[in-house]
Design a protein around this motif. Structure first.
Motif, short mmCIF file in Angstrom:
data_model
loop_
_atom_site.label_atom_id
_atom_site.label_comp_id
_atom_site.label_asym_id
_atom_site.label_seq_id
_atom_site.Cartn_x
_atom_site.Cartn_y
_atom_site.Cartn_z
N GLY A 67 0.80 -1.22 0.00
CA GLY A 67 0.00 0.00 0.00
C GLY A 67 0.84 1.27 0.00
N PRO A 68 1.71 1.48 1.00
CA PRO A 68 2.56 2.68 1.00
C PRO A 68 3.50 2.75 -0.20
N LEU A 69 4.03 1.59 -0.65
CA LEU A 69 4.89 1.62 -1.83
C LEU A 69 4.14 2.15 -3.06
N SER A 70 2.87 1.79 -3.17
CA SER A 70 2.10 2.28 -4.32
C SER A 70 1.80 3.77 -4.19
N ARG B 179 1.52 0.87 -10.72
CA ARG B 179 1.87 -0.21 -11.65
C ARG B 179 3.07 -1.04 -11.19
N ARG B 180 4.17 -0.38 -10.81
CA ARG B 180 5.38 -1.15 -10.50
C ARG B 180 5.20 -2.12 -9.33
N PRO B 181 4.66 -1.68 -8.18
CA PRO B 181 4.43 -2.66 -7.11
C PRO B 181 3.44 -3.74 -7.50
N LEU B 182 2.44 -3.37 -8.33
CA LEU B 182 1.45 -4.36 -8.75
C LEU B 182 2.08 -5.45 -9.60
N LEU B 183 2.83 -5.09 -10.62
CA LEU B 183 3.42 -6.08 -11.52
C LEU B 183 4.44 -6.95 -10.78
N THR B 184 5.18 -6.37 -9.86
CA THR B 184 6.12 -7.16 -9.06
C THR B 184 5.39 -8.19 -8.22
N GLY B 185 4.30 -7.78 -7.60
CA GLY B 185 3.52 -8.70 -6.77
C GLY B 185 2.91 -9.83 -7.59
N LEU B 186 2.42 -9.53 -8.77
CA LEU B 186 1.82 -10.57 -9.62
C LEU B 186 2.86 -11.60 -10.05
N ALA B 187 4.07 -11.14 -10.36
CA ALA B 187 5.13 -12.08 -10.73
C ALA B 187 5.49 -12.97 -9.54
#
Length: 406
Positions: free
Chosen positions: A76-79, A85-93
């Protein structure tokens, strides 16, 4: 609101854009129900195959819920700092890789560890989906969109156990985690190609631990935010009591097959979808707080009904009625609780979304071991925990969100 946010809001207001965003953000919101519900029919088989007990296998649920809570606190804070986008795509991978590890785990202990990592990746999708909605909407429009998400994410509890039951007819339980791997990769691809950045650079905050902790402290001092978040979390705990115990109760106690159990579980998920769509249609004419009160009251009544049916050893046909009432109430509670909790925090939506999610999943994690302590030879432990948390949710909401005298 910035020019970029206004443009995004205008874009999402059109029907095609709204549908596209609802599908993507709904898919991100569905990580938890898919990752939990899809393998529920396999729990008894997994206990035999891994030479483990039912309470130990139920810890795979607890581990996932705890991982979701911790992951949201970070994502949450990272986003808020680096954009969505960047934290989201990292988490999905990370989710996709961890799902493979779960599929090949030789012991229950390694499976539990894999579930924690899997949950850390899933957390990014869940928390950032809510933050994206807050970036783009406010007020009643936000509540309506959260209700629309229930149509997508609400289908996950319906389809997941049914799909899990059918997968088990073809392959061992490990095949369920292979399917989850494919889902993670698919959603990663779609998000990378079709989900734009919703938080413009001028609305981002520097990533400092001190400011993050102060932001969380401020949210926790907000009595109203705490009331909405904690009441939603307590209701989630009652739901997780049902999720963690129903596979054993309905199959071992009431003798249902995995396929029959999946159908009952799916019917309850359909109740969530219907309640969510009714909420989306009447919100604006009926206040969000009123709808939330109705949802929490229905949940408490349903939880008490499940406990009474279990104590009286009533037939399964009687038990499933209050069970449907309680589970369906999620469709009223979550859109309104989420909208009311996030409405006053547009500038730190990621952190607020994270804390809202943590309230749900940390409190929810308490329910699984409580049900396990009671054993799996009757429906009474499940009913008692469900009723206790549902009543507590209503009481917390009533006390903490009550307006103080001037």
């Amino acid at each position: 609101m910035s020019t970029a946010a206004v443009t995004a809001t205008a874009k999402i207001g059109r029907t095609p854009g709204t549908l596209r965003y609802a599908l993507i953000l709904g898919g991100l919101s569905a990580f938890a129900p898919l990752s939990i519900d899809m393998y529920l029919p396999a729990l008894p088989r997994m206990a035999d195959d891994l030479h483990s007990s039912a309470p130990t296998l139920q810890l795979t649920l607890t581990a996932f819920i705890v991982g979701l809570a911790l992951g949201q606190l970070v994502a949450g804070p990272l986003s808020d700092s680096f954009g969505r986008r960047r934290p989201l795509l990292t988490g999905l991978a990370l989710y996709a890789v961890a799902s493979i590890l779960c599929a090949v785990s030789p012991t229950a202990e390694l499976l539990i560890a894999g579930r924690v990592v899997q949950a850390l990746g899933a957390a990014a999708g869940i928390v950032i989906a809510r933050a994206c909605v807050r970036d783009l909407f406010s007020g009643t429009a936000m509540t309506r969109f959260f209700s629309m998400l229930m149509l997508v994410s609400g289908l996950a509890p319906i389809l997941a156990p049914v799909a899990g039951g059918q997968v088990l007819r073809l392959v061992p339980w490990r095949g369920v985690f292979v399917v989850l791997t494919v889902f993670g990769v698919l959603l990663l691809t779609v998000a990378a190609l079709a989900l734009p950045e919703t938080l413009p650079p001028e609305r981002r905050h520097p990533a400092h631990l001190g400011s993050t902790l102060r932001g969380y402290a401020g949210l926790l001092r907000d009595r109203t935010f705490l009331g909405y978040s904690l009441s939603a979390g307590l209701m989630f705990a009652g739901l997780f009591a049902y999720i963690s115990a129903s596979s054993f109760v309905l199959q071992d106690v009431y003798g249902l097959s995995p396929q029959a159990y999946s159908l009952i579980f799916g019917a309850n998920g359909l109740g969530i979808v219907i309640a969510g769509q009714v909420n989306g249609r009447i919100v604006g004419r009926v206040r969000e707080r009123t709808l939330l009160t109705v949802g929490l009251t229905s949940s408490a009544a349903g939880g008490i009904g499940v406990l009474v049916a279990a104590l009286a050893d009533l037939p399964l046909g009687v038990l499933v009625v209050p069970l449907l009432v309680m589970v369906s109430s999620i469709g009223l509670v979550m859109p309104n609780a989420s909208s009311l909790a996030l409405s006053e925090h547009p500038h730190n939506a990621g952190a607020a979304s994270a804390l809202l999610g943590v309230m749900q999943f940390v409190v929810g994690a308490l329910a699984t071991p409580l049900v396990g302590i009671g054993g799996d030879v009757s429906a009474v432990p499940m009913g008692a925990v469900m009723a206790a948390f549902a009543v507590a949710a209503l009481l917390v909401f009533t006390v903490l969100t009550r307006r103080r005298p001037a």
